[in-house]
Write a protein that holds these residues in place. Structure first.
Motif, PDB file in Angstrom:
ATOM      1  N   LYS A  20      -6.028  -5.062  -0.324  1.00 47.13           N
ATOM      2  CA  LYS A  20      -7.031  -4.851   0.723  1.00 47.13           C
ATOM      3  C   LYS A  20      -6.406  -4.173   1.940  1.00 47.13           C
ATOM      4  N   VAL A  21      -5.238  -4.643   2.333  1.00 47.86           N
ATOM      5  CA  VAL A  21      -4.553  -4.069   3.494  1.00 47.86           C
ATOM      6  C   VAL A  21      -4.150  -2.626   3.205  1.00 47.86           C
ATOM      7  N   PHE A  22      -3.648  -2.385   2.001  1.00 44.43           N
ATOM      8  CA  PHE A  22      -3.246  -1.028   1.642  1.00 44.43           C
ATOM      9  C   PHE A  22      -4.442  -0.082   1.634  1.00 44.43           C
ATOM     10  N   ASN A  23      -5.549  -0.488   1.030  1.00 41.34           N
ATOM     11  CA  ASN A  23      -6.736   0.371   0.982  1.00 41.34           C
ATOM     12  C   ASN A  23      -7.240   0.700   2.375  1.00 41.34           C
ATOM     13  N   PHE A  24      -7.305  -0.299   3.238  1.00 37.66           N
ATOM     14  CA  PHE A  24      -7.732  -0.080   4.616  1.00 37.66           C
ATOM     15  C   PHE A  24      -6.773   0.877   5.326  1.00 37.66           C
ATOM     16  N   THR A  25      -5.487   0.625   5.204  1.00 37.10           N
ATOM     17  CA  THR A  25      -4.486   1.438   5.888  1.00 37.10           C
ATOM     18  C   THR A  25      -4.502   2.878   5.384  1.00 37.10           C
ATOM     19  N   LEU A  26      -4.597   3.041   4.077  1.00 34.60           N
ATOM     20  CA  LEU A  26      -4.615   4.384   3.499  1.00 34.60           C
ATOM     21  C   LEU A  26      -5.804   5.188   4.027  1.00 34.60           C
ATOM     22  N   LYS A  27      -6.942   4.560   4.117  1.00 36.29           N
ATOM     23  CA  LYS A  27      -8.121   5.270   4.621  1.00 36.29           C
ATOM     24  C   LYS A  27      -7.995   5.580   6.114  1.00 36.29           C
ATOM     25  N   MET A  28      -7.290   4.745   6.847  1.00 30.10           N
ATOM     26  CA  MET A  28      -7.118   4.982   8.284  1.00 30.10           C
ATOM     27  C   MET A  28      -6.108   6.098   8.560  1.00 30.10           C
ATOM     28  N   VAL A  29      -5.021   6.147   7.806  1.00 28.36           N
ATOM     29  CA  VAL A  29      -3.970   7.131   8.098  1.00 28.36           C
ATOM     30  C   VAL A  29      -4.006   8.345   7.172  1.00 28.36           C
ATOM     31  N   ASN A  30      -4.682   8.209   6.027  1.00 26.02           N
ATOM     32  CA  ASN A  30      -4.853   9.314   5.081  1.00 26.02           C
ATOM     33  C   ASN A  30      -3.514   9.891   4.592  1.00 26.02           C
ATOM     34  N   ASP A  31      -2.526   9.008   4.439  1.00 28.15           N
ATOM     35  CA  ASP A  31      -1.212   9.426   3.930  1.00 28.15           C
ATOM     36  C   ASP A  31      -0.605   8.238   3.188  1.00 28.15           C
ATOM     37  N   ARG A  32      -0.407   8.404   1.900  1.00 31.01           N
ATOM     38  CA  ARG A  32       0.058   7.312   1.049  1.00 31.01           C
ATOM     39  C   ARG A  32       1.401   6.748   1.509  1.00 31.01           C
ATOM     40  N   ASP A  33       2.351   7.615   1.826  1.00 28.76           N
ATOM     41  CA  ASP A  33       3.679   7.148   2.239  1.00 28.76           C
ATOM     42  C   ASP A  33       3.621   6.362   3.542  1.00 28.76           C
ATOM     43  N   ILE A  34       2.880   6.878   4.494  1.00 27.62           N
ATOM     44  CA  ILE A  34       2.736   6.182   5.783  1.00 27.62           C
ATOM     45  C   ILE A  34       2.042   4.844   5.568  1.00 27.62           C
ATOM     46  N   ALA A  35       1.003   4.835   4.740  1.00 23.39           N
ATOM     47  CA  ALA A  35       0.277   3.592   4.460  1.00 23.39           C
ATOM     48  C   ALA A  35       1.207   2.559   3.828  1.00 23.39           C
ATOM     49  N   GLU A  36       2.020   2.993   2.876  1.00 28.34           N
ATOM     50  CA  GLU A  36       2.960   2.065   2.243  1.00 28.34           C
ATOM     51  C   GLU A  36       3.962   1.512   3.255  1.00 28.34           C
ATOM     52  N   ASP A  37       4.441   2.369   4.152  1.00 30.08           N
ATOM     53  CA  ASP A  37       5.376   1.910   5.189  1.00 30.08           C
ATOM     54  C   ASP A  37       4.727   0.880   6.103  1.00 30.08           C
ATOM     55  N   ILE A  38       3.493   1.155   6.509  1.00 30.27           N
ATOM     56  CA  ILE A  38       2.789   0.231   7.409  1.00 30.27           C
ATOM     57  C   ILE A  38       2.548  -1.105   6.719  1.00 30.27           C
ATOM     58  N   VAL A  39       2.103  -1.067   5.472  1.00 28.68           N
ATOM     59  CA  VAL A  39       1.847  -2.308   4.737  1.00 28.68           C
ATOM     60  C   VAL A  39       3.145  -3.094   4.570  1.00 28.68           C
ATOM     61  N   GLN A  40       4.214  -2.395   4.286  1.00 24.08           N
ATOM     62  CA  GLN A  40       5.512  -3.074   4.169  1.00 24.08           C
ATOM     63  C   GLN A  40       5.892  -3.739   5.493  1.00 24.08           C
ATOM     64  N   ASP A  41       5.681  -3.032   6.603  1.00 23.60           N
ATOM     65  CA  ASP A  41       5.983  -3.605   7.917  1.00 23.60           C
ATOM     66  C   ASP A  41       5.109  -4.827   8.214  1.00 23.60           C
ATOM     67  N   VAL A  42       3.839  -4.733   7.837  1.00 24.75           N
ATOM     68  CA  VAL A  42       2.918  -5.857   8.070  1.00 24.75           C
ATOM     69  C   VAL A  42       3.423  -7.107   7.360  1.00 24.75           C
ATOM     70  N   PHE A  43       3.761  -6.957   6.091  1.00 22.49           N
ATOM     71  CA  PHE A  43       4.169  -8.144   5.333  1.00 22.49           C
ATOM     72  C   PHE A  43       5.580  -8.606   5.686  1.00 22.49           C
ATOM     73  N   LEU A  44       6.391  -7.699   6.161  1.00 19.85           N
ATOM     74  CA  LEU A  44       7.694  -8.116   6.669  1.00 19.85           C
ATOM     75  C   LEU A  44       7.509  -8.963   7.929  1.00 19.85           C
ATOM     76  N   LYS A  45       6.627  -8.512   8.820  1.00 22.81           N
ATOM     77  CA  LYS A  45       6.324  -9.286  10.031  1.00 22.81           C
ATOM     78  C   LYS A  45       5.690 -10.633   9.665  1.00 22.81           C
ATOM     79  N   LEU A  46       4.833 -10.623   8.653  1.00 24.66           N
ATOM     80  CA  LEU A  46       4.218 -11.875   8.210  1.00 24.66           C
ATOM     81  C   LEU A  46       5.282 -12.834   7.702  1.00 24.66           C
ATOM     82  N   TYR A  47       6.213 -12.332   6.917  1.00 22.96           N
ATOM     83  CA  TYR A  47       7.266 -13.188   6.375  1.00 22.96           C
ATOM     84  C   TYR A  47       8.093 -13.820   7.500  1.00 22.96           C
TER      85      TYR A  47
END
Length: 176
Positions: A20-47
């Protein structure tokens, strides 16, 4: 709660919300690599912050709030960069070639995604964000209202306007 239980709880959250987070992020930034980086950062911060979160039922709000903040940080940094240098965008997506039918289907799907993305870029950010949270983040009106700190009726109104604008833009595109 011991460390092992925290890791299990974190893993469950990660598996439940990553798509869900990836789909939302991908649609917001329209770049798969950037979306993956953001999602990784989100879950790293969550951890890192997981033991500090007292109400585990509100974790989805924490995740999407952090995602929004990172997306807006990305856009602020992007604007700073664009002021310094001119960046030419290129499409990084690839089409896997199988049969001719698969190729045609992949091409049509990619083209449809581009048309929808172009239409999304034409609506105001407030409406786009709510549309993406609802359609790709799969959040309820109440969850979106809490996340954005706005009234639930305002969420419904913005979503209604976003959908109507998208319909008009896409209908106009089809009739061309």
């Amino acid at each position: 709660m011991n460390k092992f239980e925290q890791i299990i709880d974190f893993t469950l959250c990660y598996n439940k919300y990553k798509a869900k987070v990836f789909n939302f992020t991908l649609k917001m930034v329209n770049d798969r690599d950037i979306a993956e980086d953001i999602v990784q950062d989100v879950f790293l911060k969550l951890y890192v912050n997981f033991p500090l979160i007292k109400n585990k039922n509100s974790i989805i709000f924490w995740i999407f709030k952090t995602t929004r903040n990172l997306i807006y940080t990305y856009y602020r940094e992007k604007q700073k960069l664009e002021k310094l240098i001119s960046i030419e965008d290129e499409d990084g997506e690839t089409i896997e070639i199988g049969s001719n039918e698969d190729l045609l289907q992949n091409y049509e799907l990619k083209e449809l995604k581009q048309i929808v993305q172009i239409a999304l870029e034409k609506i105001p950010v407030e409406q786009k964000e709510i549309f993406l949270l609802k359609e790709y983040g799969e959040l309820s009106y109440k969850e979106i209202a809490q996340l954005l700190n706005i009234d639930e009726e305002l969420v419904k109104g913005r979503l209604f306007k976003a959908r109507n604008k998208l319909i008009k833009i896409l209908a106009k595109r089809i009739n061309e």
